[in-house]
Design a protein around this motif. Structure first.
Motif, mmCIF file in Angstrom:
data_model
loop_
_atom_site.group_PDB
_atom_site.id
_atom_site.type_symbol
_atom_site.label_atom_id
_atom_site.label_comp_id
_atom_site.label_asym_id
_atom_site.label_seq_id
_atom_site.Cartn_x
_atom_site.Cartn_y
_atom_site.Cartn_z
ATOM 1 N N ASP A 126 -6.552 16.668 59.994
ATOM 2 C CA ASP A 126 -6.463 15.647 61.377
ATOM 3 C C ASP A 126 -6.032 14.260 60.696
ATOM 4 O OD1 ASP A 126 -7.335 17.726 62.636
ATOM 5 O OD2 ASP A 126 -9.226 16.794 63.422
ATOM 6 N N ALA A 127 -6.681 13.676 59.800
ATOM 7 C CA ALA A 127 -5.975 12.192 59.213
ATOM 8 C C ALA A 127 -4.898 12.526 58.691
ATOM 9 C CB ALA A 127 -7.218 11.990 58.381
ATOM 10 N N GLY A 128 -4.603 13.640 57.896
ATOM 11 C CA GLY A 128 -3.284 13.806 57.183
ATOM 12 C C GLY A 128 -2.207 13.916 58.362
ATOM 13 N N ALA A 129 -2.538 14.366 59.609
ATOM 14 C CA ALA A 129 -1.538 14.589 60.361
ATOM 15 C C ALA A 129 -0.787 13.122 61.049
ATOM 16 C CB ALA A 129 -1.995 15.456 61.448
ATOM 17 N N MET A 130 -2.123 12.334 61.107
ATOM 18 C CA MET A 130 -1.900 11.113 61.943
ATOM 19 C C MET A 130 -0.843 10.146 61.054
ATOM 20 S SD MET A 130 -3.233 11.590 64.746
ATOM 21 C CE MET A 130 -2.524 9.855 65.184
ATOM 22 N N VAL A 131 -1.186 10.398 59.830
ATOM 23 C CA VAL A 131 -0.222 9.511 58.931
ATOM 24 C C VAL A 131 1.139 10.284 58.807
ATOM 25 C CG1 VAL A 131 -1.933 8.381 57.731
ATOM 26 C CG2 VAL A 131 -1.372 10.558 56.539
ATOM 27 N N GLY A 132 0.967 11.645 58.774
ATOM 28 C CA GLY A 132 2.163 12.410 58.768
ATOM 29 C C GLY A 132 3.107 11.922 59.903
ATOM 30 N N VAL A 133 2.447 11.755 60.981
ATOM 31 C CA VAL A 133 3.342 11.363 62.156
ATOM 32 C C VAL A 133 4.053 9.779 61.830
ATOM 33 C CG1 VAL A 133 3.141 10.457 64.456
ATOM 34 C CG2 VAL A 133 1.951 12.595 63.938
ATOM 35 N N ILE A 134 3.161 9.206 61.299
ATOM 36 C CA ILE A 134 3.886 7.837 60.778
ATOM 37 C C ILE A 134 5.132 7.806 60.100
ATOM 38 C CG2 ILE A 134 3.501 5.532 59.847
ATOM 39 C CD1 ILE A 134 0.704 5.618 60.836
ATOM 40 N N ALA A 135 4.755 8.658 59.106
ATOM 41 C CA ALA A 135 5.743 8.833 57.925
ATOM 42 C C ALA A 135 7.191 9.578 58.440
ATOM 43 C CB ALA A 135 5.325 9.762 56.822
ATOM 44 N N GLY A 136 6.731 10.630 59.175
ATOM 45 C CA GLY A 136 7.974 11.533 59.775
ATOM 46 C C GLY A 136 8.684 10.371 60.954
ATOM 47 N N TRP A 137 7.830 9.931 61.767
ATOM 48 C CA TRP A 137 8.672 9.024 62.735
ATOM 49 C C TRP A 137 9.584 7.885 62.114
ATOM 50 C CZ3 TRP A 137 9.238 4.019 64.584
ATOM 51 C CH2 TRP A 137 9.872 3.892 65.652
ATOM 52 N N LEU A 138 8.926 7.108 60.879
ATOM 53 C CA LEU A 138 9.779 5.878 60.384
ATOM 54 C C LEU A 138 10.945 6.665 59.920
ATOM 55 C CD1 LEU A 138 6.843 4.328 58.503
ATOM 56 C CD2 LEU A 138 8.208 3.627 60.552
ATOM 57 N N GLU A 139 10.934 7.941 59.073
ATOM 58 C CA GLU A 139 12.002 8.570 58.484
ATOM 59 C C GLU A 139 12.968 8.850 59.655
ATOM 60 O OE1 GLU A 139 13.345 9.316 55.284
ATOM 61 O OE2 GLU A 139 11.523 8.094 54.569
ATOM 62 N N LYS A 140 12.667 9.441 60.469
ATOM 63 C CA LYS A 140 13.575 10.073 61.740
ATOM 64 C C LYS A 140 14.218 8.843 62.403
ATOM 65 C CE LYS A 140 13.552 12.593 65.817
ATOM 66 N NZ LYS A 140 12.466 12.295 66.534
ATOM 67 N N ASN A 141 13.489 7.703 62.575
ATOM 68 C CA ASN A 141 14.169 6.545 63.204
ATOM 69 C C ASN A 141 14.744 5.564 62.395
ATOM 70 O OD1 ASN A 141 13.328 7.338 66.164
ATOM 71 N ND2 ASN A 141 11.492 7.418 65.112
ATOM 72 N N GLY A 142 14.768 5.850 61.059
ATOM 73 C CA GLY A 142 15.622 5.000 60.061
ATOM 74 C C GLY A 142 14.733 3.722 59.764
ATOM 75 N N GLN A 143 13.525 3.825 60.152
ATOM 76 C CA GLN A 143 12.839 2.475 59.869
ATOM 77 C C GLN A 143 11.972 2.559 58.385
ATOM 78 O OE1 GLN A 143 10.774 0.858 63.272
ATOM 79 N NE2 GLN A 143 12.261 1.700 64.637
ATOM 80 N N ALA A 144 12.213 3.743 57.652
ATOM 81 C CA ALA A 144 11.650 3.543 56.408
ATOM 82 C C ALA A 144 12.650 2.652 55.653
ATOM 83 C CB ALA A 144 11.329 4.888 55.922
ATOM 84 N N LYS A 145 12.392 2.860 54.190
ATOM 85 C CA LYS A 145 13.105 1.805 53.334
ATOM 86 C C LYS A 145 14.537 2.391 52.927
ATOM 87 C CE LYS A 145 10.453 -1.463 52.953
ATOM 88 N NZ LYS A 145 10.265 -2.819 52.168
ATOM 89 N N LYS A 146 14.336 3.927 52.522
ATOM 90 C CA LYS A 146 15.573 4.445 52.069
ATOM 91 C C LYS A 146 16.416 5.322 53.046
ATOM 92 C CE LYS A 146 14.436 4.935 47.365
ATOM 93 N NZ LYS A 146 14.229 5.936 46.110
ATOM 94 N N ASN A 147 15.334 5.964 53.851
ATOM 95 C CA ASN A 147 15.693 6.767 55.067
ATOM 96 C C ASN A 147 16.600 7.994 54.622
ATOM 97 O OD1 ASN A 147 14.159 5.266 57.058
ATOM 98 N ND2 ASN A 147 15.807 3.651 56.555
ATOM 99 N N LYS A 148 16.353 8.565 53.405
ATOM 100 C CA LYS A 148 17.023 9.668 53.104
ATOM 101 C C LYS A 148 16.429 11.156 53.513
ATOM 102 C CE LYS A 148 19.939 7.523 49.584
ATOM 103 N NZ LYS A 148 19.685 7.242 47.983
#
Ligand SMILES: Nc1ncnc2c1ncn2[C@@H]1O[C@H](COP(=O)(O)OP(=O)(O)OP(=O)(O)O)[C@@H](O)[C@H]1O
Ligand SMILES: Nc1ncnc2c1ncn2[C@@H]1O[C@H](COP(=O)(O)OP(=O)(O)OP(=O)(O)O)[C@@H](O)[C@H]1O
Ligand SMILES: [Mg+2]
Ligand SMILES: [Mg+2]
Lengths: 316, 512, 383, 322
Positions: free
Chosen positions: D126-148
């Protein structure tokens, strides 16, 4: 055998060698300490403990004074303090140097955690801020050289220091008068004594130097590579350094080669998220490799003649 | 003695060691510019006294005057600065260092920030060696040097430190006759150039030959001051031992029996892998002593090791009676009846940390006599055996449990001699059986060797002491460069032997 | 004199405790209770404490010997840990594979299997030393790591894994398990507790026998004589006709067998399966301290093992009773090692003029002194 | 909640906590359990004692010591103690036991289901999923650092509690960003930050720009590696925002809460044994946004997923999806 392919491919990436060098330096510093100590005739298997002590006090000092250089100094001193226990016990009291070394290691393992408990209690030891860590330094210009730039000139400041110390240690031991005396004390203390050399002073100096170097390694580990102290974080590096020293036949550069093998092994292992083989088998690699090299190329290594023998002057 | 300046004046020196009063109110004085001999049995206290003078051992009481001035010597540094230099009984050299480094150590020439200046070191040494005619190669590795040259390096080391008072503790113990001669030439030159020399030796001939005055010690006390011109071997020996000693071996003529050992052009390599034996042949008969004369390093050591099975042959045959034992190892040789007294007493002949009892079965720990089906030791048998040896061979020790390390050289040697002889061997190989041992012990060991012969043992004797070879042997084989160049009678004049030993002379193939 | 040293160590330890603001008396009464069931203040069961101490002591005995024996031959076996692991792996594998066999057959099988595996592991180091002269300190350290990773591989995803997601092997057959002295029965009440909590098993007898065998081998047999000779002077040994190479290899094989036995006994007597606890096992390293503390003698090793066992089980009680971190135990172990090795007490005594007795002849070299010197030199025998 | 324990002053409850070899300063669940115990001590006026296990050999004796001294509740911390708890709970049927991350098992790993044992499980996924959402979302929306499109996780050792986290993380990230690549590596270590840092750096060189640490004290190296490369990292177990500025969120596994609850039940005489699972649903697991001001879009996504996991429409997998 895709795993092998992966590894071969990695061997051509600068990242791998950059990581390998950094990992090697963590071993090189204590190994150099071992070299000078044993060249003076004092067996030193206490690098593990001295390094752990250094790591602990590096963090304590840094948290207290928020000055990384001060903290590094404290770490080196704490390592030297441990070393001087080893020195006094094995030189002044002529204790069995292996026992003393083992004792230092156990002592450090116990004391550090005991103190963490006592000093920080429930809230536990804290973290050192990013800005207060030993800095990574890119050497302007040089760091742009393809491949080697990344490997050699984009590293932590301690890596540069260690490489310089490596050369200095070699010169000291094999080119200088002091080095000649250190080695004479390690080979034949009576001869050195009758030549008017102060055997005890030389041995104290050498052992304490090994403490300074191991303490520095501890600082690098705790406030360079990581940013806090975790119990037993040295994780046997002191013993690997010991092995490296012997593997290198008690010479600085020989030890460095051995350290590189282990560093490389670690760096390769670190890529286990992309190498497809049991991570455990992968972890064995450097150790198996060392055995093979020992069996094949290196062969016999003979220590300084008086290594491990307490010196009893003709007098008491 | 006040009529002449005293270079060294040690007064009422006292030094207690556990169980031993090594120096008991010793009064010892040396005149400037003389060669002063210090003699005494093993353990008499000579080394201790000299170590005190050199600052290595601190006396419990007593005072020391150097050149008439009160000296306070706390360590070698003080001694060196007082112009005292010492060549130790057991050399103080570092095998893995170069000759130069060994000599310079402690007073190294430096260049720049503490860098060892090899060039200047070389020059300084060459100057010295020229000045005193002691040729040495500064760059050679000390470990590869023959003892003679190591000895020389020790002396140069002392001279380099500008010593005016030289202490030589048993310097000739390991030297060949010619090396000794050369050494004496050097010593006389040194005295001419104003140095004072203290000379310790067990060899009274040398003492009489080189010294001006003699101090005799026994059991930690000084028992006599002699002037060399006015004394002789017997007198000194008697003082040393405290009783009459016969210096000449008296033995009945040999009654050689059948050939027990036959050596047929055996070849072997030295440790460095170069040929050391180039085809050695001879026969050894029951009840005879075959002495091997030769300058050290001409293959005698290797020959002994080959015969004892501790060195491999590269050719030739060794027959023990009918049996070909060429390929036997140390153990099987021993079992076949070949006993071996090795020249290196401390390193090879004994395990110094083992008790006398344990040492008394070294190499026989699996023999049925001392072990059940060569697995379990028969402790009682071993103790009885050790006690027997100790009392038959007069080993001076409180108990058989004493570690060999704590015996004097002489007594250490007796333990080995006892062990090897008491096994009633067919062949006894004796290498330097009396080296560094005092005359009391020498006399004893010589008598035992002759007794062995008379009981029918075949004895092969190697000694650097020509006298010893001549007085003990029934036949003398001269070795030169890995070959036996001639077999001579014991009464062959020393000159001829010396000539043969150095490659000269007309060969005379003996009975072999 | 060692007693004095131990006491001194505890005094210094007390100071450390006091300095850090805790009460030394609480600490030590806790240790005493946990170690020997003496002076228990908070309802601990003395019998239970003793039995725990013994259980901790058992593997230290055999591994202690495995370090002490090579010392005598001038070899430093840092590899007891790896050899122990090899032994426990073999024991587990055999115990699972042949679970069907009757105990009288299977128990010897698993124990001997463990010894062979340990011997093999140490033998590698021995052979490398004897042939190419590779320093055993390096090789044994390397072999430790190999063994540790091997164990992980075997029980995480490897052939011995119990089931996916677990980090343990399946248990060895009941017939492969060393029985405990008391019936392992929860309902039977002894000393006021279920009999099954007293885990002392017959491995104790085996371990003590092993120590006896060690003493006998060393002092009463020709081989022991030769091992000691090689350790003291290879030249003399060769003169005696002893093959230095052979002796080195044999010594390591025997030492490895002792360690392997320790591993087998742990599996067969305590754990009954190879578990993740072996990832962090340190018995083989404590063994070095035990061997050195015991000055390489059988009696010494037993006493040292008792002391370490007691400290180990005492630490827990100390922490639960007085809240002082059980890591203090490590500090104490170290202090004891120091003060025995350095013989502070003796040296201090010598300083006091009243009881000034002449110092003894040069003592037998300390057990480990020749390690890095002549004895440690690779055998130069011509091949 | 002032526990009923305060109501009956007659008896002070005795609680024993046994850590695994990580010890109290493992910067991970042992420490959290300790924190929970401390809280209980102050709230319920109980006597709480701790023993650190120095080696795996200590689990049984340490548990036994507390049990034999008639403690009311003996808590074993960690998966590694399952068999030990199984054994000792059988010997002391009248003593309550609780074990975190596991059950009291036999040698075959089967839950013995002793009535006196309470197994405190966590839905780490459950916890893993929530942070997974954050990571996935940031990547998808190009709001991470490298976004590769590459993120990663560094596990300690490949054991269930670790893999549950990673499973949820990978699953949710893929749900947010189907094309995403999730690197998974193991440090084989829980204590040495340097080791985890190495693994992290290798992942960074593989273009990962959000790194999730699931390796206790060792994992601190991951957070730091991310920080030094000025990328994002995700903490584990506790809120680790102070460990490094790069920590944008932490996957929470409230061992302290679980410990506290277990004690509370005993103090209130409500101990029932059996398995208790702590999940998002009951607040025993979750996430904390850390050094990142969460875009509202992401927040809504998070709330949506959280809701759906709570009401069971979404169930993060326990095993790492291929
Ligand atoms: N370091 C020492 N410790 C204890 N006793 C010693 C020590 N050195 C010498 N002795 C004792 O002192 C006595 C004198 O020893 P010393 O070395 O002076 O004899 P020596 O005359 O030199 O004999 P040698 O002719 O064999 O050299 C010996 O009996 C010896 O047992
Ligand atoms: N540490 C020591 N303890 C006791 N006696 C010692 C010690 N060191 C030397 N000795 C004794 O000192 C005396 C002299 O020994 P030294 O070292 O001078 O050579 P040595 O044994 O006499 O051999 P050599 O035959 O070459 O003279 C011997 O009796 C020896 O046993
Ligand atoms: Mg002498
Ligand atoms: Mg002598």
């Amino acid at each position: 055998m895709t795993a092998l392919g992966d590894i071969l491919h990695l061997l051509f990436t600068a990242n791998l060698w950059q990581a390998a060098l950094a990992a090697a330096v963590l071993l090189l510093l204590p190994a150099l300490g071992g070299v000078i100590s044993e060249r003076s005739g004092v067996v030193n298997i206490a690098m593990e403990g001295m390094m752990l002590t250094g790591a602990f006090f590096a963090v304590v000092a840094n948290l207290a004074w928020h000055n990384v250089w001060l903290a590094t100094g404290v770490a080196m001193l704490s390592g030297a303090l441990m070393a001087s226990i080893h020195a006094i016990v094995s030189i002044r009291f002529r204790a069995d140097q292996i026992v003393s070394g083992i004792a230092i290691n156990i002592f450090a393992a116990g004391l550090t955690v005991f103190l963490v408990n006592r000093i920080y209690g429930v809230q536990d030891i804290g973290h050192v801020g990013q800005s207060e860590l030993l800095p990574n330094i890119n050497v302007p210009g040089l760091d742009q050289i393809p491949f080697f730039g990344k490997v050699l000139f984009q590293q932590n400041v301690i890596v540069y220091v260690a490489l310089i110390l490596l050369v200095l240690m070699h010169l000291l031991l094999f080119r200088t008068r002091l080095g000649l005396r250190i080695r004479s004390v390690g080979e034949h203390p009576q001869a050195a004594d009758t030549a008017g050399i102060n055997v005890y002073a030389i041995r104290y100096g050498a052992v304490i130097t090994s403490g300074l170097l191991s303490g520095l390694a501890g600082a690098f580990l705790a406030i360079g590579v990581s940013n806090t102290f975790v119990p037993n974080m040295t994780d046997g590096r002191g013993y690997i350094a010991l092995a490296a020293m012997i593997f290198g036949k008690w010479t600085p550069f020989g030890a460095f080669v051995a350290c590189l093998i282990f560093g490389l092994g670690q760096a390769i292992y670190d890529n286990n998220s992309i190498i497809h083989v049991s991570p455990y088998l992968l972890s064995m690699l450097p150790y198996l490799l060392t055995l093979v090299v020992l069996a094949g190329l290196v062969g016999r290594s003979t220590p300084p003649a008086a290594d491990g023998l307490p010196y009893v002057a003709g007098s008491e | 003695m006040s009529d002449q300046l005293l270079a060294v004046d040690m007064r009422n020196i006292r030094r207690q060691f556990p169980g031993v009063l090594a120096n008991n109110d010793v009064v010892f004085s040396v005149r400037a510019g003389e060669i002063h001999a210090l003699v005494g049995e093993n353990g008499a206290g000579k080394s201790t006294l000299m170590n005190i003078l050199y600052g290595l051992i601190h006396p419990d009481s007593g005072e020391i005057l150097i050149n008439g001035k009160q000296a306070h010597i706390t360590g070698p540094r003080d001694a060196i600065s007082l112009g005292i230099g010492m060549v130790h009984q057991h050399f103080m050299l570092i095998p893995v260092f170069s000759v130069g480094e060994n000599i310079m150590l402690g007073r190294e020439p430096v260049a720049g920030p503490d860098f060892y200046d090899r060039g200047r070191a070389r020059k300084e040494i060459n100057d010295l060696t020229k000045k005193y005619g002691l040729a040495l190669d500064p760059d050679a590795r000390m470990g590869d040097m023959p003892v003679g040259l190591q000895q020389r390096a020790e002396i140069v080391k002392v001279l380099y430190r500008g010593a005016s008072i030289l202490i030589l503790d048993e310097p000739t113990g390991v030297l060949t006759p010619q090396e000794t001669k050369e050494l004496f030439v050097v010593l006389r030159d040194l005295v001419k150039s104003g140095k004072t020399i203290i000379f310790i030796s067990h060899k009274l001939k040398e003492v009489l030959d080189i010294s001006d005055r003699i101090t005799v010690m026994r059991r930690g006390r000084v028992v006599g001051h002699l002037t060399t011109k006015e004394t002789n071997e017997e007198a000194i020996a008697t003082l040393m031992v405290g009783r009459e000693v016969l210096l000449r071996v008296d033995k009945k003529p040999a009654k050689p029996g059948a050939v027990v050992m036959k050596v047929e052009n055996v070849t072997a390599n030295s440790d460095q892998g170069v040929p050391a034996l180039k085809g050695v042949s001879f026969e050894l008969r029951q009840g005879e002593i075959l002495g091997i004369a030769g300058v050290e390093g001409n293959g005698q050591s290797e020959l002994m090791e080959v015969l004892a099975g501790t060195r491999k042959t590269t050719g030739g045959h060794i027959l023990l009676g009918e049996r070909d034992i060429t390929t036997y190892d140390a153990r099987t040789e021993r079992d076949a009846g070949v006993a071996f007294i090795p020249e290196d007493r401390r390193g090879t002949g004994l395990v110094l940390s083992f008790s006398i009892a344990e040492n008394s079965i070294l190499g026989r720990e699996r023999s049925p006599k001392f072990s059940w089906r060569n697995v379990v030791l028969k402790l009682v048998a071993i103790r009885d055996w050790a006690r027997r040896l100790v009392q038959e061979y007069d080993v001076r020790t409180p108990t058989i449990e004493v570690a060999a390390r704590n015996l004097s050289g002489g007594n250490q040697q007796k333990v080995i001699v006892a062990r090897e002889m008491a096994s009633k061997p067919k062949v006894l190989l004796a290498a330097q059986p009396t080296r560094g041992v005092d005359i009391g012990a020498i006399e004893f060991i010589h008598r035992r060797i002759v007794a062995e012969r008379d009981e029918g043992t075949a004895v092969l004797l190697v000694s650097a002491e020509l006298d010893e070879v001549r007085s003990l042997s029934d036949r003398i084989a001269v070795m030169y460069e890995g070959r036996i160049v001639s077999i001579e009678d014991p009464d062959t004049p020393e000159e001829r032997l010396g000539l043969l030993m150095t490659g000269g002379g007309t060969r005379r193939e003996g009975a072999a | 004199m060692p007693i004095g040293s131990v006491i001194l160590a505890f005094i210094i330890g007390a100071l450390i405790v006091a300095v850090t603001g805790a009460n030394p008396f609480d600490a030590y009464s806790g240790l005493l209770c946990g170690g020997f069931g003496i002076a228990c203040s908070q309802g601990e069961n003395p019998a239970l404490q003793l039995s725990n101490t013994v259980v901790f002591m058992i593997p230290l005995l055999t591994t202690g010997v495995a370090v002490a024996l090579p010392f005598r031959a001038g070899l430093f076996n840092i590899g007891a840990e790896g050899q122990l692991l090899a032994g426990s792996v073999a024991c587990t594998a055999i115990g699972i594979k042949f679970a069907g066999l009757p105990a009288p057959v299977l128990i010897p099988m698993v124990l001997i299997g463990g010894m062979l595996a340990g011997a093999l592991w140490a033998g590698v180091a021995g052979v490398l030393k004897a042939t190419v002269g590779a320093h055993e300190v390096v090789t044994t350290i390397m072999l430790n790591y190999v063994a540790q990773w091997l164990v992980r591989y075997l029980i995480i995803g490897g052939p011995l894994q119990l089931a996916p997601g677990t980090s343990r092997s399946s248990p060895i057959g009941v017939n492969a398990q060393l029985p405990t002295l008391l019936p392992a029965d929860n309902s039977l009440i002894i000393f006021g507790l279920p009999a099954s909590v007293f885990r002392v098993h017959w491995g104790l007898a085996i371990a003590l026998a092993a120590v006896g065998a060690f003493a006998f081998l060393l002092w009463r047999t020709s081989l022991g004589y030769e091992i000691r000779a090689v350790g003291q002077s290879q030249k003399a040994a060769r003169y005696a006709g002893v093959s230095v190479r052979r002796t080195i290899i044999v010594t390591m094989l025997i030492a490895g067998a002792f360690s392997g036995l320790a591993g087998a006994i742990q599996i067969s007597g305590v754990d009954h399966s190879l578990t993740d606890k072996y990832f962090s096992d340190t018995t083989g390293f404590d063994a070095i301290a035990v061997a050195l503390l015991g000055l390489g003698s059988a009696v010494g090793i037993i006493l040292a093992a008792v002391l370490f066992g007691a400290l180990h089980s005492g630490g827990a009680i100390m922490q639960s009773d007085s809240g002082i971190s059980s890591n203090l135990v490590l500090v104490l172990q170290a202090l004891i090692l120091f003060s025995i090795a350095a013989n502070f007490v003796g040296q201090i005594a010598r300083l006091i003029p009243g009881i000034r007795r002449p110092q003894a002849l040069p003592p037998e070299l300390p057990p480990a002194a020749p390690l890095m010197t002549e004895a440690a030199a690779p055998p130069p025998e011509p091949a | 909640s002032s526990g009923g324990g305060g109501g009956t002053p007659a008896k002070t409850y005795k609680i024993g906590l046994v850590t695994d070899i990580g010890g109290l300063n493992d910067k991970s669940f042992n420490h959290l359990a300790y924190v929970g115990l401390q809280k209980a001590i102050t709230d319920f006026k109980i006597k709480g004692d701790v023993v650190e296990s120095k080696s795996g050999d200590d689990y049984v004796p340490n548990l036994t010591n507390f049990a034999s001294k008639g403690y009311d509740l003996v808590i074993g911390v960690g998966f590694l103690m399952q068999t030990a708890v199984g054994t000792v709970s059988g010997q002391f049927p009248n003593v309550h036991f609780a074990i975190i991350d596991g059950a009291g098992t036999d040698a075959n790993g089967n839950d013995l289901k002793h009535a006196n044992v309470e197994s405190l499980f966590f839905k780490e996924q459950d916890a893993g999923a929530m942070v997974g959402v954050i990571a996935g979302w940031l990547e998808k929306n190009g709001q991470a650092k490298k976004n590769k499109g590459v993120i990663s996780a560094v596990g300690g050792v490949s054991i269930p509690p670790v893999n549950h986290y990673i499973a949820g993380y990978k699953w949710a990230a893929a749900m947010e960003d189907p094309g995403i690549k999730v690197l998974v590596g193991y440090s084989n270590d829980f204590t040495d930050p340097a080791k985890c840092k190495g693994v992290a750096q290798s992942q960074i060189s593989q273009n990962s720009d959000i790194l999730f640490q699931v390796a206790g004290g060792c994992g601190l190296g991951v957070l730091q590696a991310a920080g030094q490369a000025s990328l994002y990292s995700i903490g584990v177990d506790a809120d680790q925002k102070d460990a490094d500025p790069s920590v944008i969120a932490s996957a929470l596994k409230k061992v302290d809460v679980a410990t506290y609850t277990a004690i509370k039940l005993v103090v209130n005489g409500q101990f029932t044994g059996g398995a208790q699972t702590f999940s998002i649903a009951n607040g025993g697991a979750g996430y904390s946004p850390d050094n990142l001001n969460v875009p509202s879009a992401l927040q809504t996504e998070l709330d949506k997923v959280e809701g759906e996991i709570k009401n069971g429409t979404l169930t993060p997998p326990a095993d790492i999806p291929a």
